[in-house]
Design a protein around this motif. Structure first.
Motif, PDB file in Angstrom:
ATOM      1  N   HIS A  68     -16.302  54.972  17.253  1.00 36.06           N
ATOM      2  CA  HIS A  68     -15.290  56.012  17.050  1.00 36.06           C
ATOM      3  C   HIS A  68     -15.824  57.421  17.288  1.00 36.06           C
ATOM      4  N   HIS A  75      -9.545  55.200  16.656  1.00 36.30           N
ATOM      5  CA  HIS A  75      -9.946  53.857  16.218  1.00 36.30           C
ATOM      6  C   HIS A  75      -9.359  52.737  17.057  1.00 36.30           C
ATOM      7  N   SER A  76      -8.483  53.084  17.997  1.00 41.21           N
ATOM      8  CA  SER A  76      -7.839  52.004  18.746  1.00 41.21           C
ATOM      9  C   SER A  76      -8.648  51.605  19.982  1.00 41.21           C
ATOM     10  N   PRO A  79     -10.902  48.070  19.378  1.00 38.53           N
ATOM     11  CA  PRO A  79     -10.071  46.867  19.365  1.00 38.53           C
ATOM     12  C   PRO A  79      -9.375  46.608  20.701  1.00 38.53           C
ATOM     13  N   CYS A 100     -10.221  41.143  16.849  1.00 40.56           N
ATOM     14  CA  CYS A 100      -9.840  42.551  17.032  1.00 40.56           C
ATOM     15  C   CYS A 100      -9.577  43.238  15.700  1.00 40.56           C
ATOM     16  N   ARG A 104     -11.581  46.539  14.422  1.00 33.15           N
ATOM     17  CA  ARG A 104     -10.838  47.705  13.938  1.00 33.15           C
ATOM     18  C   ARG A 104     -11.301  48.098  12.530  1.00 33.15           C
ATOM     19  N   ASP A 105     -11.391  47.138  11.631  1.00 30.27           N
ATOM     20  CA  ASP A 105     -11.720  47.450  10.240  1.00 30.27           C
ATOM     21  C   ASP A 105     -13.175  47.874  10.057  1.00 30.27           C
TER      22      ASP A 105
END
Ligand code: ADP
Ligand code: NI
Length: 210
Positions: A68, A75-76, A79, A100, A104-105
């Protein structure tokens, strides 16, 4: 119809893909970080019953695919990149979605958010990533990243300044108690104790020259 690749082939292709993508990275997220996270994750998954090993391995490999910090906090990117890759490999949609979500997390968490990892596979990858931030390797990484940020290692006159030693107290010493799985908790013990020994020796040597 082309034959669907098996899990092992997808894994091998993903190793090559991630290695090519992250090769020369120097901010603490290089290929060898990913490789260590993969090995930690496999070890945790082997002793925590019930995890889908393919999901664990692919999520470990892809967890830092688009950090990031290099995408303006977006944040996309990670993923989306992971999804495009896994779909191209022919992985089934259920597992694409699982991997994914973990990618993301993990990156959201790194940015200060607090989603709890819902699935066992996510808990394992998060633990594996955190283990690589502590112990002897964690110490090596913190000084590498700190130098990249152009910061001092320590400054006894100004505790408000961010330094490498400060980062131990702000983050690294807290990680042991944040581990999700019992296996990672026990793997963290020795690494945590080693950091305490390092800090003790560091203070001792620093005190001797004051
Ligand atoms: P993650 O591995 O979860 O993405 P970070 O991106 O926060 O975590 O950290 C990656 C590595 O950089 C870790 O080894 C961490 O200790 C180190 N690091 C992160 N922030 C700092 C900082 N402010 N000073 C020194 N090292 C840092
Ligand atoms: Ni990582």
């Amino acid at each position: 119809m082309p034959k669907k690749p098996d899990d092992e082939a997808i894994f091998r292709n993903t190793v090559a893909f991630v290695r090519a993508e992250l090769g020369g990275e120097s901010s603490g997220h290089d290929w060898w970080h990913v490789w260590r996270v993969l090995k930690n994750a496999e070890r945790i998954a082997e002793s925590e019953a019930g995890a889908d090993m393919t999901v664990v391995r692919l999520a470990a490999l892809l967890h830092d695919i688009a950090d990031h910090k290099f995408h303006g906090g977006d944040h996309s990117v990670g993923p989306a990149k992971a999804r495009a890759w896994l779909e191209r490999q022919g992985l089934d949609e259920a597992r694409v979605a699982e991997v994914c979500a973990i990618v993301r997390d993990v990156s959201f968490k790194a940015c200060g958010g607090k989603p709890n990892m819902a699935d066992l596979e996510g808990k394992i990858v998060q633990d594996a990533d955190r283990l690589d931030a502590i112990g002897a390797i964690g110490i090596a990484r913190v000084f590498a990243v700190n130098a990249n940020l152009g910061r001092e290692i320590f400054n006894p006159e100004d505790s408000s300044r961010p330094t490498a030693i400060g980062h131990f107290h702000e983050k690294l010493l807290l990680l042991k108690d944040l581990m999700n799985t019992p296996t990672a908790k026990s793997m963290a013990e020795g690494r945590h104790a080693f950091m305490l020994r390092f800090l003790e020796q560091f203070q001792e040597e620093w005190g001797a020259v004051l």
